[in-house]
Design an enzyme around this catalytic site. Structure first.
Site, mmCIF file in Angstrom:
data_model
loop_
_atom_site.group_PDB
_atom_site.id
_atom_site.type_symbol
_atom_site.label_atom_id
_atom_site.label_comp_id
_atom_site.label_asym_id
_atom_site.label_seq_id
_atom_site.Cartn_x
_atom_site.Cartn_y
_atom_site.Cartn_z
ATOM 1 N N GLN A 159 15.718 -55.424 -33.435
ATOM 2 C CA GLN A 159 14.467 -55.855 -32.806
ATOM 3 C C GLN A 159 14.747 -56.277 -31.355
ATOM 4 O OE1 GLN A 159 11.427 -55.559 -34.169
ATOM 5 N NE2 GLN A 159 10.479 -56.308 -32.306
ATOM 6 N N ASP A 173 14.638 -46.126 -34.965
ATOM 7 C CA ASP A 173 13.844 -46.479 -33.781
ATOM 8 C C ASP A 173 13.932 -45.390 -32.704
ATOM 9 O OD1 ASP A 173 12.182 -48.681 -33.436
ATOM 10 O OD2 ASP A 173 13.855 -50.100 -33.295
ATOM 11 N N LYS A 178 7.088 -55.631 -40.529
ATOM 12 C CA LYS A 178 7.879 -54.457 -40.916
ATOM 13 C C LYS A 178 8.428 -54.640 -42.330
ATOM 14 C CE LYS A 178 8.964 -53.414 -36.100
ATOM 15 N NZ LYS A 178 9.895 -53.482 -34.967
HETATM 16 N N1 GUN Z 1 10.292 -54.460 -29.449
HETATM 17 C C1 GUN Z 1 9.093 -54.030 -29.036
HETATM 18 N N2 GUN Z 1 8.791 -52.838 -29.609
HETATM 19 C C2 GUN Z 1 9.836 -52.521 -30.390
HETATM 20 C C3 GUN Z 1 10.113 -51.410 -31.234
HETATM 21 O O1 GUN Z 1 9.349 -50.445 -31.389
HETATM 22 N N3 GUN Z 1 11.308 -51.451 -31.869
HETATM 23 C C4 GUN Z 1 12.177 -52.471 -31.709
HETATM 24 N N4 GUN Z 1 13.337 -52.411 -32.370
HETATM 25 N N5 GUN Z 1 11.955 -53.500 -30.934
HETATM 26 C C5 GUN Z 1 10.781 -53.530 -30.283
#
Ligand code: GUN
Length: 286
Positions: free
Chosen positions: A96, A119, A52
């Site tokens: 995350q 998100d 990311k």
């Molecule tokens: N963990 C697994 N997929 C995601 C996601 O799309 N966003 C976040 N923040 N954590 C995750």
């Protein structure tokens, strides 16, 4: 069979975003900013956060990662989120997941300012998605919809079977499909006879992290397959939830995994962060 190539589409989206970022910098001196909270040492989470961050660099975003030890307290993370909510250089906040057991994840997600919730996990944005109002939509299912659109696949009136009912993937996926006038079934760990449901599907969207869960006997001819799962085999190879070699022979369209939905998730995070930045830029200029 045609591949739904998420890698190719994500590159195209990144180029468009990079262009827009240039324009935004020129017109108002604004640089979109993303803050990421990473807790603990989970290698998969660290790898995702790294991807990311690199994507942010590619399109010209500012990004900062708050890398916290496994033993961090709830209060310390809360303080960090409150600071980022107030920080005008930050347009998007991403926590995350998963977080360690001693952390109250729901409380943290609810603390994120909904206007920085790139998100789409805050109940405010979840509610807006379910009621088909504009807001922030979780990146993975949003990426799936973009991928289907790119290949002119209209889900209206189609029988869509979503396998997996998580807050991150399955539930928002179902809501997006329903908003686009599909007929939607959601199957999950307690579903009796999964095959009975998938055999009836025009589109199967599976994201549970079980290797070879979807086999060729479970789908009809010309099915469209969206494989959202990612697992690592004993040999260390990344694979999806679908037995790709056999199922692809029966499919009209299929995503590879990796190289399908994964890159789209990151592209949508960039897209959501740009959306937040544009709203903030307008507020600043107002
Ligand atoms: N963990 C697994 N997929 C995601 C996601 O799309 N966003 C976040 N923040 N954590 C995750």
């Amino acid at each position: 069979m045609q591949l739904l190539d998420g890698r190719k589409l994500s590159k195209k989206i990144e180029l468009q975003i990079a262009e827009e970022v240039k324009g935004l910098k020129e017109s108002c001196g604004c640089t979109p900013g993303l803050a990421v909270v990473l807790v603990g040492q989970d290698p998969a989470s660290a790898a995702y956060v790294n991807m990311k961050k690199k994507a942010c660099d590619r399109v010209g975003f500012y990004s900062i990662t708050h890398d916290m030890p496994e033993s961090i307290s709830q209060e310390s993370i809360e303080q960090t989120i409150i600071r980022m909510n107030e920080d005008s250089s930050i347009d998007g906040i991403l926590i995350q997941l998963p977080l360690p057991e001693h952390i109250d994840t729901t409380k943290l997600l609810e603390l994120v300012d909904p206007s920085k919730d790139v998100d789409g996990f805050h109940p405010f944005n979840v509610g807006r998605l379910v009621t088909n109002l504009d807001g922030f939509v979780p990146c993975t299912p949003l990426g799936v919809m973009e991928l289907l659109k790119e290949y002119d696949i209209d889900v209206k009136g189609k029988n869509c079977v979503v396998v997996g009912a998580s807050n991150i993937v399955g539930k928002p996926m179902a809501a997006l499909l329903l908003n686009a006038d599909a007929t939607v079934e959601v199957c999950h760990i307690f579903t009796d006879d999964l095959k009975k449901h998938t055999l009836n599907a025009d589109i199967v969207l599976c994201g549970v992290g079980v290797i070879n869960l979807i086999t060729e006997d479970m789908v009809k001819d010309d099915v469209i397959i969206v494989d959202i799962g990612v697992s690592r085999t004993k040999e260390g190879k990344l694979v999806g939830d679908v037995d790709f070699d056999a199922v692809s022979k029966k499919s009209s369209f299929i995503t590879p995994s990796p190289g399908g939905v994964g890159p789209m998730t990151i592209a949508m995070l960039l897209s959501n962060t740009l959306k937040a930045a544009k709203i903030n830029a307008k507020k600043k200029n107002a």
